[in-house]
Every structure is written in C-alpha cells, then in structure tokens.
Scaffold this active site. Structure first.
Site, PDB file in Angstrom:
ATOM      1  N   HIS A 299     -79.098  20.969  89.541  1.00  0.00           N
ATOM      2  CA  HIS A 299     -78.780  22.310  89.027  1.00  0.00           C
ATOM      3  C   HIS A 299     -77.598  22.875  89.784  1.00  0.00           C
ATOM      4  O   HIS A 299     -77.465  22.637  90.981  1.00  0.00           O
ATOM      5  CB  HIS A 299     -79.992  23.243  89.178  1.00  0.00           C
ATOM      6  CG  HIS A 299     -79.925  24.410  88.261  1.00  0.00           C
ATOM      7  ND1 HIS A 299     -79.227  25.552  88.565  1.00  0.00           N
ATOM      8  CD2 HIS A 299     -80.440  24.592  87.016  1.00  0.00           C
ATOM      9  CE1 HIS A 299     -79.324  26.389  87.555  1.00  0.00           C
ATOM     10  NE2 HIS A 299     -80.051  25.837  86.603  1.00  0.00           N
TER      11      HIS A 299
ATOM     12  N   ASP B 275     -86.145  21.485  82.817  1.00  0.00           N
ATOM     13  CA  ASP B 275     -86.296  20.557  81.702  1.00  0.00           C
ATOM     14  C   ASP B 275     -87.147  19.336  82.042  1.00  0.00           C
ATOM     15  O   ASP B 275     -87.458  18.549  81.156  1.00  0.00           O
ATOM     16  CB  ASP B 275     -84.906  20.089  81.227  1.00  0.00           C
ATOM     17  CG  ASP B 275     -84.122  21.231  80.612  1.00  0.00           C
ATOM     18  OD1 ASP B 275     -84.741  22.035  79.888  1.00  0.00           O
ATOM     19  OD2 ASP B 275     -82.917  21.346  80.871  1.00  0.00           O
TER      20      ASP B 275
HETATM   21  N1  CMC Z   1     -78.702  12.786  88.609  1.00  0.00           N
HETATM   22  C1  CMC Z   1     -77.933  12.137  89.515  1.00  0.00           C
HETATM   23  N2  CMC Z   1     -76.969  12.733  90.238  1.00  0.00           N
HETATM   24  C2  CMC Z   1     -76.777  14.033  90.045  1.00  0.00           C
HETATM   25  C3  CMC Z   1     -77.546  14.776  89.122  1.00  0.00           C
HETATM   26  C4  CMC Z   1     -78.539  14.101  88.392  1.00  0.00           C
HETATM   27  N3  CMC Z   1     -79.292  14.731  87.508  1.00  0.00           N
HETATM   28  N4  CMC Z   1     -77.129  16.054  89.129  1.00  0.00           N
HETATM   29  C5  CMC Z   1     -76.136  16.119  90.009  1.00  0.00           C
HETATM   30  N5  CMC Z   1     -75.909  14.893  90.561  1.00  0.00           N
HETATM   31  C6  CMC Z   1     -74.898  14.571  91.575  1.00  0.00           C
HETATM   32  C7  CMC Z   1     -73.553  14.315  90.932  1.00  0.00           C
HETATM   33  O1  CMC Z   1     -73.381  12.955  90.583  1.00  0.00           O
HETATM   34  C8  CMC Z   1     -72.610  14.764  92.010  1.00  0.00           C
HETATM   35  O2  CMC Z   1     -72.556  13.759  92.989  1.00  0.00           O
HETATM   36  P1  CMC Z   1     -71.270  13.568  93.958  1.00  0.00           P
HETATM   37  O3  CMC Z   1     -71.190  14.831  94.770  1.00  0.00           O
HETATM   38  O4  CMC Z   1     -71.592  12.356  94.732  1.00  0.00           O
HETATM   39  O5  CMC Z   1     -70.092  13.403  93.034  1.00  0.00           O
HETATM   40  C9  CMC Z   1     -73.326  15.973  92.629  1.00  0.00           C
HETATM   41  O6  CMC Z   1     -74.723  15.726  92.410  1.00  0.00           O
HETATM   42  C10 CMC Z   1     -72.941  17.290  91.991  1.00  0.00           C
HETATM   43  O7  CMC Z   1     -73.170  17.182  90.589  1.00  0.00           O
HETATM   44  P2  CMC Z   1     -72.388  17.975  89.484  1.00  0.00           P
HETATM   45  O8  CMC Z   1     -72.632  17.355  88.144  1.00  0.00           O
HETATM   46  O9  CMC Z   1     -70.964  18.148  89.909  1.00  0.00           O
HETATM   47  O10 CMC Z   1     -73.106  19.371  89.584  1.00  0.00           O
HETATM   48  P3  CMC Z   1     -72.942  20.561  88.587  1.00  0.00           P
HETATM   49  O11 CMC Z   1     -73.387  21.769  89.285  1.00  0.00           O
HETATM   50  O12 CMC Z   1     -71.587  20.555  87.978  1.00  0.00           O
HETATM   51  O13 CMC Z   1     -73.964  20.186  87.393  1.00  0.00           O
HETATM   52  C11 CMC Z   1     -75.951  19.826  86.193  1.00  0.00           C
HETATM   53  C12 CMC Z   1     -75.252  20.650  87.284  1.00  0.00           C
HETATM   54  C13 CMC Z   1     -77.256  20.499  85.817  1.00  0.00           C
HETATM   55  C14 CMC Z   1     -75.067  19.771  84.943  1.00  0.00           C
HETATM   56  C15 CMC Z   1     -76.208  18.404  86.733  1.00  0.00           C
HETATM   57  O14 CMC Z   1     -77.101  18.467  87.818  1.00  0.00           O
HETATM   58  C16 CMC Z   1     -76.751  17.467  85.667  1.00  0.00           C
HETATM   59  O15 CMC Z   1     -75.956  16.913  84.890  1.00  0.00           O
HETATM   60  N6  CMC Z   1     -78.105  17.268  85.592  1.00  0.00           N
HETATM   61  C17 CMC Z   1     -78.678  16.417  84.578  1.00  0.00           C
HETATM   62  C18 CMC Z   1     -78.817  17.155  83.252  1.00  0.00           C
HETATM   63  C19 CMC Z   1     -79.906  18.209  83.304  1.00  0.00           C
HETATM   64  O16 CMC Z   1     -81.028  17.943  83.674  1.00  0.00           O
HETATM   65  N7  CMC Z   1     -79.557  19.419  82.849  1.00  0.00           N
HETATM   66  C20 CMC Z   1     -80.469  20.560  82.812  1.00  0.00           C
HETATM   67  C21 CMC Z   1     -80.041  21.643  83.780  1.00  0.00           C
HETATM   68  S1  CMC Z   1     -81.275  22.899  84.072  1.00  0.00           S
HETATM   69  C22 CMC Z   1     -81.575  23.680  82.586  1.00  0.00           C
HETATM   70  C23 CMC Z   1     -80.429  24.176  81.836  1.00  0.00           C
HETATM   71  O17 CMC Z   1     -79.377  24.531  82.346  1.00  0.00           O
HETATM   72  O18 CMC Z   1     -80.581  24.253  80.634  1.00  0.00           O
END
Ligand code: CMC
Length: 380
Positions: A262, A316
């Site tokens: 998140h 989720d």
């Molecule tokens: N699985 C594996 N690695 C992850 C995940 C994950 N679910 N989430 C973040 N990371 C890692 C990512 O690879 C990155 O690593 P590094 O620093 O080594 O490059 C680091 O953590 C930061 O990730 P980010 O994608 O830049 O973080 P963000 O704040 O831009 O994205 C997020 C947040 C929710 C989009 C992301 O965590 C994600 O894609 N999660 C999976 C999809 C998901 O479950 N979404 C629902 C979110 S909660 C409910 C909602 O919003 O509706």
C-alpha cells in the site's frame, strides 16, 4: 527564468486537497471516518449510518437515519428503461464497465444538478448511492438471462443487494458480513479513484460523470481490481506447498503479489484485520474454505520475504474469500467495492464544490522544442 518543479512519480506524499472526511496513520495502521475508528464502525454501525456520517459529517439521530434509509431505499428502484438498456450490454463484458455505463444512463434519466444548491446535490448523491446496488444486481441478472428482482421496502443496502442478486432471502450472517465489508470500503482519503472523482468534480461536471470516472479508476488491478486478482492468484497457486516457490518466482522478477502493499500503510491494513475476523465468523457459520488456509500460508511467506519492507496484506486480501463464501461471482467483487466507495466519492464531491478550484497541475516537459515540420515527401 521559471524554475522546474521536482517531479514526484504517482504524486506520492503530495497533498492534493484539504479534507475532514477520513484520516489514515499508515505507520500504526489507523483509519478513521470523521474521527471514528473503522473497527468501531464495522462492529456497531451500518452502511447507511456510515454513509450518512461521511456525507453530513456527524452521526444521525434515529429520525435522521430512518429518513436517510428511506430515501436510499426509494432510489433502489430503477427506471424500466434503464433496466432494458442494461439488458442490451454484452454479458461477457466486465461488470465494472457495465456499472460505468449504468451510472451514466442513470445520469441521463436525472434532472440537472444545481452545484450551488446543497439540497440538489444531496438528492443526487443519495440517488447514486441508493441506485448502485441495483445497477450491479440488474446487470448480473441480465447477463444470466434472468429478470430483475425488484428491491423490497425496508431492506438496507447489504440485504437488498443479496436479495436482488438471487431473489432469495439472504442469511443474516451474510447480510451482517456484507454490511460490515461495505462500511470498511466506504472511504479512504486520497486514493486513485477518489482523486479521479475530485478531478472530474473540479471542472464542475455532474455527479454521475464524477462517479462513472471514479469507478473506471477503481477497476484497475493496482486499486480495487486487486480483490478479484487475489482469488485468481490463490487458484493459480492451488496447494499450500506451492506457496513458497510461487512467491519466490514472482518476487525474483519484481512481480506484484496481489492483495499486498500500500502507498500509505506500512503495516497490516486495519481493514484487512477486520475482514479476516469477519471471514472467520462467516466460515464458522457457513463452513470453511481451503483457500483461507492457502491465504494464511501466503501471508506467512510474504511476511518472511518482504514484511520488513512494509509490504503487508491490504483490504483486498481477505475480502474476496468472504464474498466467495457469500456465493458472489469473482468479477462482482470490485463492483461491491464501488457500491461502498461511491458514498466516499459523494462525500468528497460535496466537500469540494463550495470551495472548488479546477485541478490543473503542471508537468516536467522532456520533449523536443521548435522542431521542424518535415514534409511527407522527405519522410523515410
Ligand atoms: N508485491 C511485491 N512487491 C511489492 C508489492 C506487492 N504487492 N507492493 C509493493 N511492492 C514493492 C515494489 O516492487 C517496490 O519494490 P522496490 O522498492 O524494490 O522497487 C516497492 O515495494 C514499492 O512499490 P510501489 O509499487 O512503488 O509502491 P506504490 O506505493 O507505488 O504502490 C500499490 C502501491 C498498492 C499499487 C502496490 O503495493 C501494489 O501494486 N500492490 C499490489 C496490488 C494491490 O493489492 N492493490 C490494492 C491496494 S489496496 C486497495 C486499493 O487501493 O484499492
């Protein structure tokens, strides 16, 4: 000389609005609506009361709540022509797309909203929040070739939705669990879809366009669409012994594990804790699911591998397991999220409009300047 502002990908940490609707402390894992912790609301409130709290800023007294419930219930009856139009949509299409269409058609069947008149805005917000469960249920029935089940007076959102979907009186445990899930999904500060709602609202567009656009944003797998992907993911993993190699393979190429991570929470999402508890209550009454054991194993392995980076279960992760037990189709998980979140969108719309300014951020331009227009005959 103009200075170039620093570019922040995803606008991370940039305040886009001033708001008093909800609050998050992502380090500790706190979410409050109008100052009230969501754990308390999930246990003691109802979706109707929570929607009122979000829209009006304080809890209703009994008379106010009953009036609000009555107004929502009246809005659940859809115009026949709208139901007929939903029948024309391709049944194989995603229900979130159908919902966007449905909200737009609802807007076409509605009077123009006066953005200077609080009552006119309230009426539209209530119409949208009241109609959403019916739109989702109407599309679900239509794609199965079934007639629309008319909502019954006196039923609140969760019960009415389950009733309209199946035409059968739902079990009270199912109604209570869905009601609490709707509370947990109703609002969540400046997430992508609420920001979308705010951006569309800022051009003084109508609330139907505001919600339809926000639903489009919510559909994405990085946002609300993750809930259906979680179930697909658990199905793909299949057995508990496959969890560790599956996670290792996915993380090895920086793949995302759905239902984890998140932007704001760096600990387990407080909503996922409540949903897990709710799921357990439902499994006790209606029978367990092997998928839950698989989910626990996935949580354990993820904690070991990336827990220290603050990548923990989000809202989720457990919701789909709960909805599956309520016999809801996987592609309806995100529409349920939308049914709840539209109350948040409408609260933000009502908060924004009295002091609105159109969103118009800037960009860091990286392209060419004063380029030559090459005639077609000279192009390779
Ligand atoms: N699985 C594996 N690695 C992850 C995940 C994950 N679910 N989430 C973040 N990371 C890692 C990512 O690879 C990155 O690593 P590094 O620093 O080594 O490059 C680091 O953590 C930061 O990730 P980010 O994608 O830049 O973080 P963000 O704040 O831009 O994205 C997020 C947040 C929710 C989009 C992301 O965590 C994600 O894609 N999660 C999976 C999809 C998901 O479950 N979404 C629902 C979110 S909660 C409910 C909602 O919003 O509706």
């Amino acid at each position: 000389m103009t200075s170039t502002p620093a570019f922040v990908p995803g606008l991370a940490g940039i305040p886009a609005v001033e708001s008093s609707i909800s609050f998050i402390d992502g380090q500790v894992g706190i979410l409050e609506y109008r100052g009230i912790p969501i754990e308390v609301l999930a246990e003691h409130s109802t979706f109707e009361e929570t929607a009122y709290l979000l829209l009006y800023g304080s809890l209703p007294n009994e008379a106010e709540l009953n009036r609000f419930r009555g107004r929502l219930s009246a809005r659940r009856k859809l115009p026949d022509r709208l139901i007929e139009t939903l029948r024309l949509l391709p049944g194989a299409g995603h229900p979130m797309l159908a919902l966007q269409v449905g909200i737009s058609i609802l807007g076409m069947h509605s009077q123009r909203v006066n953005l200077k008149d609080r009552e006119s805005m309230e009426n539209a917000a209530i119409k949208i929040i009241g109609s959403l469960p019916s739109l989702v249920a109407a599309f679900e029935r239509a794609r199965k070739g079934l007639d629309f089940v008319q909502p019954k007076d006196g039923m609140d959102t969760a019960e009415a939705f389950l009733w309209m979907m199946s035409g059968e009186e739902p079990a009270s445990v199912a109604v209570r669990a869905l009601d609490a899930a709707l509370i947990l999904h109703a609002e969540h500060t400046m997430n992508a879809s609420t920001f979308t709602a705010r951006v569309v609202a800022s051009s003084e567009s109508d609330p139907y366009s505001v919600c339809a656009a926000a639903v489009g944003s919510l559909k994405g797998p990085l946002h609300g669409g993750a809930n259906e992907r979680v179930l697909d993911q658990l199905e793909a993993i299949g057995e508990a012994e496959n969890v560790r190699p599956w996670v290792e393979e996915r993380l090895s190429h920086k793949g995302k594990v759905m239902g984890f991570g998140h932007r704001v929470y760096k600990t387990k999402d407080p909503r996922s804790k409540v949903l897990q508890k709710l799921g357990n209550q439902v499994f006790e009454k209606l029978g367990g699911t092997p998928m839950y054991e698989l989910a626990l194993e996935l949580e354990k392995v993820m904690e070991e591998k990336v827990g220290a980076k603050g990548i923990c279960p989000n809202v989720d992760f457990f919701s789909g397991l709960l909805y599956q037990k309520l016999e809801i189709a996987t592609d309806l998980f995100t529409p349920i999220f939308a049914i709840a979140r539209c109350s948040g969108y409408m609260a933000h719309w009502m908060e924004q409009m009295p002091n609105n300014r159109i969103f118009r951020p800037t960009q860091v331009y990286q392209g060419a300047r004063e380029a030559r227009y090459v005639p077609m005959s000279e192009r390779k």
